[in-house]
Scaffold this motif. Structure first.
Motif, mmCIF file in Angstrom:
data_model
loop_
_atom_site.group_PDB
_atom_site.id
_atom_site.type_symbol
_atom_site.label_atom_id
_atom_site.label_comp_id
_atom_site.label_asym_id
_atom_site.label_seq_id
_atom_site.Cartn_x
_atom_site.Cartn_y
_atom_site.Cartn_z
ATOM 1 N N GLU A 21 0.826 -1.198 0.000
ATOM 2 C CA GLU A 21 0.000 0.000 0.000
ATOM 3 C C GLU A 21 0.866 1.256 0.000
ATOM 4 O O GLU A 21 0.582 2.216 -0.719
ATOM 5 N N GLU A 22 1.940 1.258 0.803
ATOM 6 C CA GLU A 22 2.840 2.404 0.843
ATOM 7 C C GLU A 22 3.542 2.587 -0.506
ATOM 8 O O GLU A 22 3.741 3.716 -0.963
ATOM 9 N N GLU A 23 3.879 1.469 -1.142
ATOM 10 C CA GLU A 23 4.532 1.537 -2.455
ATOM 11 C C GLU A 23 3.596 2.162 -3.483
ATOM 12 O O GLU A 23 4.011 3.010 -4.290
ATOM 13 N N SER A 24 2.326 1.761 -3.459
ATOM 14 C CA SER A 24 1.349 2.323 -4.393
ATOM 15 C C SER A 24 1.175 3.816 -4.171
ATOM 16 O O SER A 24 1.113 4.604 -5.128
ATOM 17 N N THR A 25 1.101 4.218 -2.896
ATOM 18 C CA THR A 25 0.960 5.639 -2.579
ATOM 19 C C THR A 25 2.160 6.427 -3.088
ATOM 20 O O THR A 25 2.013 7.511 -3.664
ATOM 21 N N THR A 26 3.355 5.873 -2.898
ATOM 22 C CA THR A 26 4.578 6.539 -3.353
ATOM 23 C C THR A 26 4.585 6.697 -4.864
ATOM 24 O O THR A 26 4.966 7.755 -5.385
ATOM 25 N N GLU A 61 -6.077 8.121 -1.750
ATOM 26 C CA GLU A 61 -6.493 7.069 -0.818
ATOM 27 C C GLU A 61 -7.474 6.110 -1.476
ATOM 28 O O GLU A 61 -7.399 4.885 -1.282
ATOM 29 N N VAL A 118 -5.596 3.854 -3.970
ATOM 30 C CA VAL A 118 -4.818 2.831 -3.271
ATOM 31 C C VAL A 118 -5.727 1.755 -2.693
ATOM 32 O O VAL A 118 -5.435 0.555 -2.784
ATOM 33 N N ARG A 119 -6.846 2.162 -2.099
ATOM 34 C CA ARG A 119 -7.788 1.197 -1.524
ATOM 35 C C ARG A 119 -8.338 0.268 -2.593
ATOM 36 O O ARG A 119 -8.409 -0.956 -2.403
ATOM 37 N N ARG A 125 -5.598 -2.094 -3.864
ATOM 38 C CA ARG A 125 -5.296 -3.121 -2.862
ATOM 39 C C ARG A 125 -6.354 -4.216 -2.898
ATOM 40 O O ARG A 125 -6.025 -5.401 -2.863
#
Length: 293
Positions: A2-7, A160, A163-164, A167
């Protein structure tokens, strides 16, 4: 993950010019308002809520995954389109029917409600509309605090949501899993979207195109391109005979020469294609920053 996708999304946003970022922000704000209006309409109408919930309950898990994937695709397109690049040519897979839009915004709100307060949905489904309606009103009131007047306040909920949705699609198996559900083999190829094929340019072979007669051949049929004849120009600027490229694109969405990918009408293939563009953008940006430090 999830952090990777946000980045990846944040880095891609950072590469946009101020004008493109402003345009994207306005687009996202418009989309957000539209989705809020649909959710409000569903929650304020007993009939529409009942029909939408019934539609949701009738869907299998793979069908719900496809619904969220289509929603994800519709949210990815603005980010790529505002890059003003040929990679972001839209396909029909990005559009949703109103009934499906109502279903997905309700489904996402149910998931959000369950995450924030798992016990609230323990009540009878007959009471869900009132409960969700109150929570939706509180959410909207809390967001009207000045935060939504700045770009960050608009972009963060958008990021958000992206990303959700990604995921969920990844967890539920996503592209490869659903290919197996459809009985497809590895190496399966998909045709280019009809809209993308129709949008291809016809150019005349001449010295003006940078091609000398007799020096360039179509890599599909291996025959030379005759000067003065119209040929197909792909977005990657490679040229092919129309009679050769059209059958090719009816079976696969890649350029025969460089493997550049045209959009497709397959939802999961489109998500994968657009996500690869975002990843590549991120890598190029990081490389550029490092080379200048």
């Amino acid at each position: 993950m999830e952090e990777e996708s946000t980045t990846i999304i944040m880095t891609s946003l950072s590469t946009l010019s101020p004008s493109h970022l402003t345009s994207l922000t306005h687009t996202i704000l418009s989309i957000s308002h539209h989705h809020r209006r649909r959710l409000t309409s569903v929650l304020s109408s007993p009939t529409l809520f009942s029909l939408t919930l019934r539609h949701l309950l009738s869907l299998s898990l793979p069908q719900k995954t496809l619904l969220i994937a289509t929603h994800l695709l519709s949210l990815l397109h603005p980010l790529l389109l505002h890059r003003n690049h040929h990679h972001s040519l839209p396909s029909s897979a990005a559009f949703m029917k109103l009934r499906d839009l109502d279903a997905v915004v309700l489904l996402l709100f149910l998931c959000e409600t369950h995450q924030l307060d798992p016990d609230v949905l323990e009540a009878s489904a007959d009471n869900w509309r009132e409960i969700l309606g109150a929570m939706c009103s509180d959410t909207m009131l809390n967001s009207i605090s000045g935060l939504w007047t700045c770009d960050a306040g608009i972009l963060m909920p958008y990021i958000e949501t992206l990303v959700r949705c990604k995921r969920f699609v990844d967890i539920m198996g996503g592209y490869n899993h659903l290919r197996r559900l459809r009985g497809e083999k590895e190496g399966y190829e998909i045709p280019a979207a009809r809209a993308a094929v129709v949008a291809l340019r016809a150019v005349e072979v001449s010295n003006a195109t940078g091609l000398n007669s007799g020096e360039v051949e179509c890599v599909i049929c291996k025959e030379e391109m005759s000067e003065g004849r119209d040929v197909c120009e792909m977005p990657c600027q490679h040229l092919f005979h129309w009679k050769c490229i059209l059958p090719w694109l009816s079976k696969r969405n890649t350029c025969p020469f460089c493997r550049f990918q045209l959009p497709t009408d397959d939802v999961f293939s489109e998500i994968q294609r657009l996500w690869e563009i975002l990843v590549k953008t991120t890598e190029l940006h990081v490389t550029h920053v490092l080379s200048n430090t």
